[in-house]
Design a protein around this motif. Sequence first.
Motif, PDB file in Angstrom:
ATOM      1  N   ALA A   1      41.821  34.603  28.876  1.00 46.15           N
ATOM      2  CA  ALA A   1      42.427  35.440  29.038  1.00 46.15           C
ATOM      3  C   ALA A   1      43.097  35.717  30.972  1.00 46.15           C
ATOM      4  O   ALA A   1      43.191  34.711  31.555  1.00 46.15           O
ATOM      5  N   THR A   2      43.390  36.688  30.961  1.00 49.70           N
ATOM      6  CA  THR A   2      44.003  37.000  32.708  1.00 49.70           C
ATOM      7  C   THR A   2      43.179  37.667  33.129  1.00 49.70           C
ATOM      8  O   THR A   2      42.440  38.698  32.796  1.00 49.70           O
ATOM      9  N   VAL A   3      42.319  37.530  34.468  1.00 48.16           N
ATOM     10  CA  VAL A   3      41.731  37.508  35.315  1.00 48.16           C
ATOM     11  C   VAL A   3      42.536  38.615  35.903  1.00 48.16           C
ATOM     12  O   VAL A   3      43.288  38.413  37.060  1.00 48.16           O
ATOM     13  N   ILE A   4      42.233  40.263  36.381  1.00 46.66           N
ATOM     14  CA  ILE A   4      42.535  40.723  36.551  1.00 46.66           C
ATOM     15  C   ILE A   4      42.226  41.915  37.903  1.00 46.66           C
ATOM     16  O   ILE A   4      40.514  42.311  37.840  1.00 46.66           O
ATOM     17  N   GLU A   5      41.804  41.652  39.284  1.00 48.69           N
ATOM     18  CA  GLU A   5      41.440  41.550  40.617  1.00 48.69           C
ATOM     19  C   GLU A   5      41.625  42.745  40.934  1.00 48.69           C
ATOM     20  O   GLU A   5      42.529  43.164  41.381  1.00 48.69           O
ATOM     21  N   VAL A   6      40.472  43.907  41.308  1.00 44.93           N
ATOM     22  CA  VAL A   6      41.348  45.261  41.563  1.00 44.93           C
ATOM     23  C   VAL A   6      40.351  45.661  42.916  1.00 44.93           C
ATOM     24  O   VAL A   6      38.922  45.545  43.265  1.00 44.93           O
ATOM     25  N   ARG A   7      40.750  46.132  43.990  1.00 44.18           N
ATOM     26  CA  ARG A   7      40.496  46.174  45.232  1.00 44.18           C
ATOM     27  C   ARG A   7      40.597  47.646  45.333  1.00 44.18           C
ATOM     28  O   ARG A   7      41.662  47.912  45.226  1.00 44.18           O
TER      29      ARG A   7
ATOM     30  N   ALA B   1      33.480  41.883  32.781  1.00 43.27           N
ATOM     31  CA  ALA B   1      33.813  42.290  34.147  1.00 43.27           C
ATOM     32  C   ALA B   1      32.475  41.814  35.060  1.00 43.27           C
ATOM     33  O   ALA B   1      31.635  41.221  34.636  1.00 43.27           O
ATOM     34  N   ARG B   2      33.543  42.073  36.369  1.00 42.28           N
ATOM     35  CA  ARG B   2      31.938  41.402  37.828  1.00 42.28           C
ATOM     36  C   ARG B   2      32.189  42.402  38.159  1.00 42.28           C
ATOM     37  O   ARG B   2      33.067  42.890  38.813  1.00 42.28           O
ATOM     38  N   VAL B   3      31.222  43.782  39.085  1.00 42.74           N
ATOM     39  CA  VAL B   3      31.326  44.291  40.327  1.00 42.74           C
ATOM     40  C   VAL B   3      30.685  44.246  41.740  1.00 42.74           C
ATOM     41  O   VAL B   3      29.519  43.910  41.234  1.00 42.74           O
TER      42      VAL B   3
ATOM     43  N   ALA C   1      32.148  50.796  51.621  1.00 40.93           N
ATOM     44  CA  ALA C   1      33.028  51.051  50.855  1.00 40.93           C
ATOM     45  C   ALA C   1      34.167  50.545  49.773  1.00 40.93           C
ATOM     46  O   ALA C   1      34.480  51.441  49.276  1.00 40.93           O
ATOM     47  N   GLU C   2      33.958  49.786  49.442  1.00 39.71           N
ATOM     48  CA  GLU C   2      35.042  49.198  49.075  1.00 39.71           C
ATOM     49  C   GLU C   2      34.290  48.516  47.855  1.00 39.71           C
ATOM     50  O   GLU C   2      33.390  47.488  48.061  1.00 39.71           O
ATOM     51  N   ALA C   3      35.007  48.229  46.855  1.00 41.35           N
ATOM     52  CA  ALA C   3      34.794  48.054  45.447  1.00 41.35           C
ATOM     53  C   ALA C   3      35.413  46.302  45.495  1.00 41.35           C
ATOM     54  O   ALA C   3      36.979  46.593  45.646  1.00 41.35           O
ATOM     55  N   VAL C   4      35.228  45.869  44.904  1.00 36.32           N
ATOM     56  CA  VAL C   4      35.483  44.748  44.044  1.00 36.32           C
ATOM     57  C   VAL C   4      35.276  44.502  43.234  1.00 36.32           C
ATOM     58  O   VAL C   4      34.643  44.002  42.461  1.00 36.32           O
ATOM     59  N   ASP C   5      36.055  45.068  42.213  1.00 36.36           N
ATOM     60  CA  ASP C   5      36.290  44.554  40.493  1.00 36.36           C
ATOM     61  C   ASP C   5      37.335  43.766  39.843  1.00 36.36           C
ATOM     62  O   ASP C   5      38.539  43.781  39.902  1.00 36.36           O
TER      63      ASP C   5
END
Length: 282
Positions: free
Chosen positions: A210-216, A241-243, A248-252
């Motif tokens: 899979a392709t891992v996409i990290e969103v901050r 998904a990992r959340v 105040a910042e989310a790392v998903d």
Amino acid sequence: MVRHHLLLPETATRRDLDDPVTISRVAEAVGTREVLELLAALAVADGHATGPAAWNSWKASLVTDLVRRVRSALSGTPLRPAPSLSVEQASLARHGGGAVRINGGAVTVVAPDRAGLLWRAAGVLAAHRMVVRAASAASAGATAVIEFSVVPEYGSPPDPATLEADLRLVLAGRLDIEQRLARRSRSMRPARVPVAPPRVNLVDDASNTATVIEVRAHDRPGLLWRIGRAFGECGLDVRAARVETLGAEAVDVFYVVDRAGRPLTDEVQRAQIRDQVLAALR
């Protein structure tokens, strides 16, 4: 020890522990079982010293599971692959349809497999002021089983019967969850301090399947739903998904595949996906 002092908690909360690449990379980094055990103790001590936001039962269980898997890999006796569905999940899957089970902080959704199932269910949880910490999906034939790990945003959790009813409605296409989340967003006070702009990063070496996409991004209600909807509009399927929320910042972190079930390799498509997710967060 100093260089890798965050290796275990960051891996446990931001990577899929069922992906073999996750375990092999941690095993390679620590090198020996002695270093692994020391890092595990350091993770616990560091977390407790920082505070409850940095260490809790959810993170502790993930780190323990990661250490167990890496310990086995280092000893040369890999763990047996776990069944894709637990006994309870398999029982629910046999009934098909839109079954929902809520057990404390665990929410299980069983429904006919289709694109966008995970983020639609996540939207319902957000509308009920539930914070999603982790999500994983498995399938049994044409039926999908999604496991959410959730906690109340504040106060007591919602009534399970009401949550289950709304989940069934959204799975049947009879509930406009976007409207509910929009009302929640309008009722929230704007951030009192400047927030960093969202960032989207595609991690190429974290998985072979899979392709891992990290969103901050700045944490807000329905964040997982917004990101998931953007993936759906790009024709992607979220496998896991990992959340994690840091202040105040989310790392998903998301493990995504295209409609054919493959990682993303086309650079134009990858750039479009990054732009689409960023647009959904503005």
